[in-house]
Design a protein around this motif. Structure first.
Motif, short mmCIF file in Angstrom:
data_model
loop_
_atom_site.label_atom_id
_atom_site.label_comp_id
_atom_site.label_asym_id
_atom_site.label_seq_id
_atom_site.Cartn_x
_atom_site.Cartn_y
_atom_site.Cartn_z
N VAL A 1 0.82 -1.21 0.00
CA VAL A 1 0.00 0.00 0.00
C VAL A 1 0.86 1.27 0.00
N PRO A 2 1.87 1.40 0.89
CA PRO A 2 2.72 2.60 0.81
C PRO A 2 3.38 2.78 -0.56
N GLN A 3 3.85 1.68 -1.16
CA GLN A 3 4.49 1.80 -2.46
C GLN A 3 3.47 2.21 -3.53
N PHE A 4 2.29 1.62 -3.47
CA PHE A 4 1.23 1.97 -4.42
C PHE A 4 0.84 3.44 -4.27
N LEU A 5 0.74 3.90 -3.03
CA LEU A 5 0.39 5.30 -2.76
C LEU A 5 1.42 6.24 -3.37
N LYS A 6 2.69 5.93 -3.21
CA LYS A 6 3.74 6.79 -3.76
C LYS A 6 3.63 6.89 -5.28
N GLU A 7 3.26 5.78 -5.92
CA GLU A 7 3.11 5.80 -7.37
C GLU A 7 1.84 6.57 -7.79
N VAL A 8 0.80 6.51 -6.97
CA VAL A 8 -0.43 7.26 -7.26
C VAL A 8 -0.17 8.77 -7.22
N VAL A 9 0.56 9.23 -6.21
CA VAL A 9 0.69 10.68 -6.02
C VAL A 9 1.89 11.29 -6.73
N LYS A 10 2.78 10.46 -7.26
CA LYS A 10 3.97 11.01 -7.93
C LYS A 10 3.60 12.01 -9.03
N PRO A 11 2.64 11.70 -9.91
CA PRO A 11 2.28 12.68 -10.96
C PRO A 11 1.66 13.96 -10.40
N LEU A 12 1.23 13.92 -9.15
CA LEU A 12 0.60 15.09 -8.54
C LEU A 12 1.62 15.99 -7.86
N GLY A 13 2.87 15.56 -7.81
CA GLY A 13 3.92 16.36 -7.20
C GLY A 13 3.87 16.41 -5.69
N LEU A 14 3.29 15.38 -5.07
CA LEU A 14 3.16 15.35 -3.61
C LEU A 14 4.20 14.43 -2.98
N GLU A 15 4.71 14.85 -1.85
CA GLU A 15 5.53 13.96 -1.03
C GLU A 15 4.61 13.12 -0.15
N VAL A 16 5.13 11.95 0.27
CA VAL A 16 4.35 11.06 1.13
C VAL A 16 5.23 10.63 2.30
N GLU A 17 4.68 10.75 3.50
CA GLU A 17 5.35 10.26 4.70
C GLU A 17 4.41 9.28 5.39
N VAL A 18 4.74 7.98 5.30
CA VAL A 18 3.88 6.94 5.86
C VAL A 18 4.42 6.55 7.23
N ARG A 19 3.80 7.06 8.27
CA ARG A 19 4.28 6.91 9.64
C ARG A 19 3.66 5.71 10.35
N ASN A 20 4.45 5.09 11.21
CA ASN A 20 3.92 4.14 12.18
C ASN A 20 3.59 4.92 13.44
N ILE A 21 2.32 5.12 13.72
CA ILE A 21 1.91 5.90 14.88
C ILE A 21 1.28 5.04 15.96
N GLY A 22 1.38 3.71 15.78
CA GLY A 22 0.83 2.81 16.80
C GLY A 22 -0.29 1.95 16.24
N SER A 23 -1.17 1.55 17.13
CA SER A 23 -2.22 0.59 16.80
C SER A 23 -3.21 1.14 15.78
N TRP A 24 -3.95 0.24 15.17
CA TRP A 24 -4.99 0.61 14.22
C TRP A 24 -6.06 1.47 14.90
N ALA A 25 -6.36 1.18 16.15
CA ALA A 25 -7.32 2.00 16.89
C ALA A 25 -6.82 3.44 17.02
N ARG A 26 -5.53 3.62 17.27
CA ARG A 26 -4.95 4.96 17.38
C ARG A 26 -4.97 5.67 16.03
N VAL A 27 -4.69 4.95 14.96
CA VAL A 27 -4.73 5.55 13.62
C VAL A 27 -6.13 6.13 13.36
N GLN A 28 -7.15 5.36 13.67
CA GLN A 28 -8.52 5.83 13.43
C GLN A 28 -8.84 7.06 14.29
N ARG A 29 -8.35 7.06 15.52
CA ARG A 29 -8.62 8.20 16.40
C ARG A 29 -7.94 9.46 15.88
#
Length: 249
Positions: free
Chosen positions: A40-68
């Motif tokens: 998914v992170p690699q796919f995301l980078k390929e999706v946004v590359k033509p848009l000129g966006l940087e991507v920072e895919v962070r590990n911020i903890g559990s899935w519950a924390r991500v949703q919060r």
């Protein structure tokens, strides 16, 4: 930098996170624990590359924390979520889904029980990740009728099933296969058929993200659709499944 005339805010970088217990789609690498890697992170980078966006895919903890944190607007994008009635109140989903994922009942091979539909799980104890969703209909049925323990890591769920503390594990078929192979338990567990659900996995922009605007979502959708039609995501799944299983622990 993605912008349009009249935009109040320009978006040059997406701060992203997702479920860290989701190989080969997302996982925490041993050598860089502050990030998430995978298909998914690699796919995301390929999706946004033509848009000129940087991507920072962070590990911020559990899935519950991500949703919060997504609900609070502290993330710009959630990399992989099923649709639920609660989540659509604080996230805008991008069509189409990356992939359709079946979720199965996993049991020890020597403790197989008859399973045909959800009511066959009544009276048994299961385990899965905290705040995991398997589709609105199954979630509602489970809340009213099933005994399912939420834990922080799916390894914990499988190990509890291994020693008989729970009767089954609820987890996606793809992710379960690679997790068990990495744990060396692939011969000990089997996924019962049919799946309990099959849900689309989406990118989703938190409504409170400063990067969430209609022009960006539409441009993102166009690039996503083009890569999906080319079969790119399936290629990445195969590539990263092999990388995950081979990663040294």
């Amino acid at each position: 930098m993605f912008s349009q005339p009249g935009d109040a805010v320009q978006c040059s970088k997406l701060v992203v996170s997702g479920n860290p217990e989701y190989p080969p789609l997302l996982w925490v690498p041993r050598d860089t624990p502050k990030v998430l890697v995978g298909a998914v992170p690699q796919f995301l980078k390929e999706v946004v590359k033509p848009l000129g966006l940087e991507v920072e895919v962070r590990n911020i903890g559990s899935w519950a924390r991500v949703q919060r944190l997504a609900e609070l607007g502290e993330l710009d994008l959630v990399a992989g979520a099923f649709i639920t009635s609660e989540r659509i109140t604080y996230m805008d989903y991008v069509l189409p889904p990356m992939v359709q994922l079946p979720t199965n009942v996993w049991v020890r091979r020597d403790k197989v029980f008859q399973y045909r539909h959800w009511p066959d799980l009544v009276g048994k104890r299961g385990s899965t990740l905290i705040n995991n969703s398997f589709g609105q209909n199954f979630d509602s049925f489970a809340e009213e009728n099933l005994d399912i323990l939420g834990v922080r890591s799916i390894e914990q769920s499988y190990l509890m099933a291994e020693i008989g503390r729970v009767d089954f594990v609820l987890y996606e078929l793809l992710q379960g296969k690679v997790k068990l192979e990495r744990l060396g338990l692939e011969a000990d567990f089997v996924a019962l058929a049919p799946p309990v659900s099959k849900e689309g996995l989406f990118f989703a922009f938190p409504k409170k993200s400063r990067c969430n605007n209609e022009p960006l979502r539409e441009a993102f959708m166009d690039e996503l659709l083009a890569l999906k039609r080319a079969g790119r995501f399936e290629q990445l799944i195969d590539e990263y499944a092999e990388k995950y299983v081979r990663e040294v622990r």
